[in-house]
Design a protein around this motif. Structure first.
Motif, PDB file in Angstrom:
ATOM      1  N   LYS A   1      -4.307  -1.094   9.912  1.00  0.00           N
ATOM      2  CA  LYS A   1      -5.143   0.099   9.783  1.00  0.00           C
ATOM      3  C   LYS A   1      -6.550  -0.318   9.435  1.00  0.00           C
ATOM      4  O   LYS A   1      -6.754  -1.307   8.740  1.00  0.00           O
ATOM      5  CB  LYS A   1      -4.589   1.018   8.692  1.00  0.00           C
ATOM      6  N   SER A   2      -7.493   0.490   9.882  1.00  0.00           N
ATOM      7  CA  SER A   2      -8.884   0.213   9.560  1.00  0.00           C
ATOM      8  C   SER A   2      -9.143   0.600   8.104  1.00  0.00           C
ATOM      9  O   SER A   2      -8.374   1.343   7.491  1.00  0.00           O
ATOM     10  CB  SER A   2      -9.802   1.018  10.477  1.00  0.00           C
ATOM     11  N   ALA A   3     -10.242   0.089   7.568  1.00  0.00           N
ATOM     12  CA  ALA A   3     -10.613   0.413   6.186  1.00  0.00           C
ATOM     13  C   ALA A   3     -10.799   1.921   6.015  1.00  0.00           C
ATOM     14  O   ALA A   3     -10.437   2.487   4.982  1.00  0.00           O
ATOM     15  CB  ALA A   3     -11.881  -0.334   5.798  1.00  0.00           C
ATOM     16  N   GLU A   4     -11.348   2.563   7.041  1.00  0.00           N
ATOM     17  CA  GLU A   4     -11.565   4.017   6.969  1.00  0.00           C
ATOM     18  C   GLU A   4     -10.235   4.768   6.912  1.00  0.00           C
ATOM     19  O   GLU A   4     -10.093   5.730   6.164  1.00  0.00           O
ATOM     20  CB  GLU A   4     -12.384   4.512   8.168  1.00  0.00           C
ATOM     21  N   GLU A   5      -9.259   4.318   7.711  1.00  0.00           N
ATOM     22  CA  GLU A   5      -7.949   4.969   7.702  1.00  0.00           C
ATOM     23  C   GLU A   5      -7.251   4.787   6.357  1.00  0.00           C
ATOM     24  O   GLU A   5      -6.653   5.736   5.831  1.00  0.00           O
ATOM     25  CB  GLU A   5      -7.067   4.401   8.813  1.00  0.00           C
ATOM     26  N   ILE A   6      -7.346   3.595   5.819  1.00  0.00           N
ATOM     27  CA  ILE A   6      -6.732   3.321   4.515  1.00  0.00           C
ATOM     28  C   ILE A   6      -7.380   4.169   3.434  1.00  0.00           C
ATOM     29  O   ILE A   6      -6.695   4.766   2.604  1.00  0.00           O
ATOM     30  CB  ILE A   6      -6.818   1.819   4.177  1.00  0.00           C
ATOM     31  N   GLU A   7      -8.709   4.244   3.449  1.00  0.00           N
ATOM     32  CA  GLU A   7      -9.425   5.050   2.455  1.00  0.00           C
ATOM     33  C   GLU A   7      -9.073   6.525   2.598  1.00  0.00           C
ATOM     34  O   GLU A   7      -8.862   7.224   1.606  1.00  0.00           O
ATOM     35  CB  GLU A   7     -10.936   4.834   2.580  1.00  0.00           C
ATOM     36  N   LYS A   8      -8.984   6.989   3.836  1.00  0.00           N
ATOM     37  CA  LYS A   8      -8.626   8.396   4.081  1.00  0.00           C
ATOM     38  C   LYS A   8      -7.225   8.685   3.527  1.00  0.00           C
ATOM     39  O   LYS A   8      -7.020   9.706   2.866  1.00  0.00           O
ATOM     40  CB  LYS A   8      -8.684   8.698   5.579  1.00  0.00           C
ATOM     41  N   GLU A   9      -6.273   7.786   3.782  1.00  0.00           N
ATOM     42  CA  GLU A   9      -4.919   7.964   3.249  1.00  0.00           C
ATOM     43  C   GLU A   9      -4.920   7.945   1.726  1.00  0.00           C
ATOM     44  O   GLU A   9      -4.205   8.718   1.095  1.00  0.00           O
ATOM     45  CB  GLU A   9      -3.995   6.857   3.761  1.00  0.00           C
ATOM     46  N   ARG A  10      -5.701   7.032   1.146  1.00  0.00           N
ATOM     47  CA  ARG A  10      -5.770   6.920  -0.311  1.00  0.00           C
ATOM     48  C   ARG A  10      -6.276   8.229  -0.914  1.00  0.00           C
ATOM     49  O   ARG A  10      -5.705   8.763  -1.864  1.00  0.00           O
ATOM     50  CB  ARG A  10      -6.679   5.747  -0.712  1.00  0.00           C
ATOM     51  N   VAL A  11      -7.334   8.785  -0.335  1.00  0.00           N
ATOM     52  CA  VAL A  11      -7.900  10.052  -0.826  1.00  0.00           C
ATOM     53  C   VAL A  11      -6.901  11.194  -0.646  1.00  0.00           C
ATOM     54  O   VAL A  11      -6.729  12.027  -1.541  1.00  0.00           O
ATOM     55  CB  VAL A  11      -9.240  10.356  -0.117  1.00  0.00           C
ATOM     56  N   GLU A  12      -6.212  11.227   0.499  1.00  0.00           N
ATOM     57  CA  GLU A  12      -5.196  12.260   0.726  1.00  0.00           C
ATOM     58  C   GLU A  12      -4.078  12.162  -0.306  1.00  0.00           C
ATOM     59  O   GLU A  12      -3.613  13.180  -0.831  1.00  0.00           O
ATOM     60  CB  GLU A  12      -4.608  12.134   2.137  1.00  0.00           C
ATOM     61  N   ASN A  13      -3.648  10.927  -0.587  1.00  0.00           N
ATOM     62  CA  ASN A  13      -2.588  10.731  -1.587  1.00  0.00           C
ATOM     63  C   ASN A  13      -3.037  11.211  -2.960  1.00  0.00           C
ATOM     64  O   ASN A  13      -2.262  11.854  -3.681  1.00  0.00           O
ATOM     65  CB  ASN A  13      -2.180   9.254  -1.660  1.00  0.00           C
TER      66      ASN A  13
ATOM     67  N   VAL B   1       0.843  -1.198   0.000  1.00  0.00           N
ATOM     68  CA  VAL B   1       0.000   0.000   0.000  1.00  0.00           C
ATOM     69  C   VAL B   1       0.877   1.247   0.000  1.00  0.00           C
ATOM     70  O   VAL B   1       0.633   2.193  -0.752  1.00  0.00           O
ATOM     71  CB  VAL B   1      -0.968  -0.009   1.206  1.00  0.00           C
ATOM     72  N   PHE B   2       1.929   1.246   0.801  1.00  0.00           N
ATOM     73  CA  PHE B   2       2.814   2.402   0.828  1.00  0.00           C
ATOM     74  C   PHE B   2       3.570   2.538  -0.488  1.00  0.00           C
ATOM     75  O   PHE B   2       3.813   3.647  -0.964  1.00  0.00           O
ATOM     76  CB  PHE B   2       3.787   2.331   2.007  1.00  0.00           C
ATOM     77  N   THR B   3       3.932   1.419  -1.097  1.00  0.00           N
ATOM     78  CA  THR B   3       4.604   1.470  -2.394  1.00  0.00           C
ATOM     79  C   THR B   3       3.675   2.063  -3.449  1.00  0.00           C
ATOM     80  O   THR B   3       4.086   2.881  -4.269  1.00  0.00           O
ATOM     81  CB  THR B   3       5.066   0.062  -2.823  1.00  0.00           C
TER      82      THR B   3
END
Length: 162
Positions: A56-68, A7-9
């Motif tokens: 990480k929770s699904a919400e945290e992952i989605e939030k990071e994805r949107v921020e990225n 995910v980070f990659t």
């Protein structure tokens, strides 16, 4: 843990060089890179009953994805001097690509090698599509941006393999 690294990659592939450096900066607090990363990891360790895991929770992952996505689009908007139509189309393409990549990463039936190949194919298709909406000058800048991302990704892979 491999999924988290993937995910980070992916974030690196889709993020701006500056943002990617901050994401993968680890705990290099002295130079300002990765400043929030150390704090977040400490909080995750403290809050997680499985000590040492960084789930990480699904919400945290989605939030990071949107921020990225937002940071990537903002970076491209500034660097390439995109007009409003280009911004809309490119954002949509990056969002679609990000969702596809996330689905690949989450698929446990695919080997890590196949995941890497699939992600590279999605990224190449995304780059090709984005290029269709750029003028000659923007294409040249975007090409340099992609080359820098690949270079940074290779440096990261080397660093991880040590």
């Amino acid at each position: 843990m491999k999924t988290l690294k993937s995910v980070f990659t992916i974030s690196l592939l889709l993020g701006s060089i500056t943002f990617a450096s901050a994401q993968f900066g680890g705990n290099r607090m002295n130079n300002g890179m990765g400043m929030g990363m150390g704090t977040r990891n400490q909080q995750n360790i403290q809050n997680n009953s499985n000590f040492g895991r960084n789930e990480k929770s699904a919400e945290e992952i989605e939030k990071e994805r949107v921020e990225n996505i937002n940071k990537t689009v903002e970076f491209l908007k500034t660097e390439l001097k995109l007009d409003e139509l280009q911004i809309i189309v490119i954002r949509k393409e990056i969002e679609t690509s990000s969702k596809k990549i996330y689905a690949v990463v989450k698929n446990d039936e695919i080997s890590e090698e196949d995941k890497t190949k699939e992600i590279e194919a999605i990224s190449e298709k995304t780059d090709t599509t984005i290029n269709t909406f750029l003028n000659a000058e923007q294409k040249e800048k975007y090409k340099k941006f992609i080359e820098n991302k690949k270079e940074n990704l290779n440096k990261l892979k080397e660093k991880r393999s040590r």
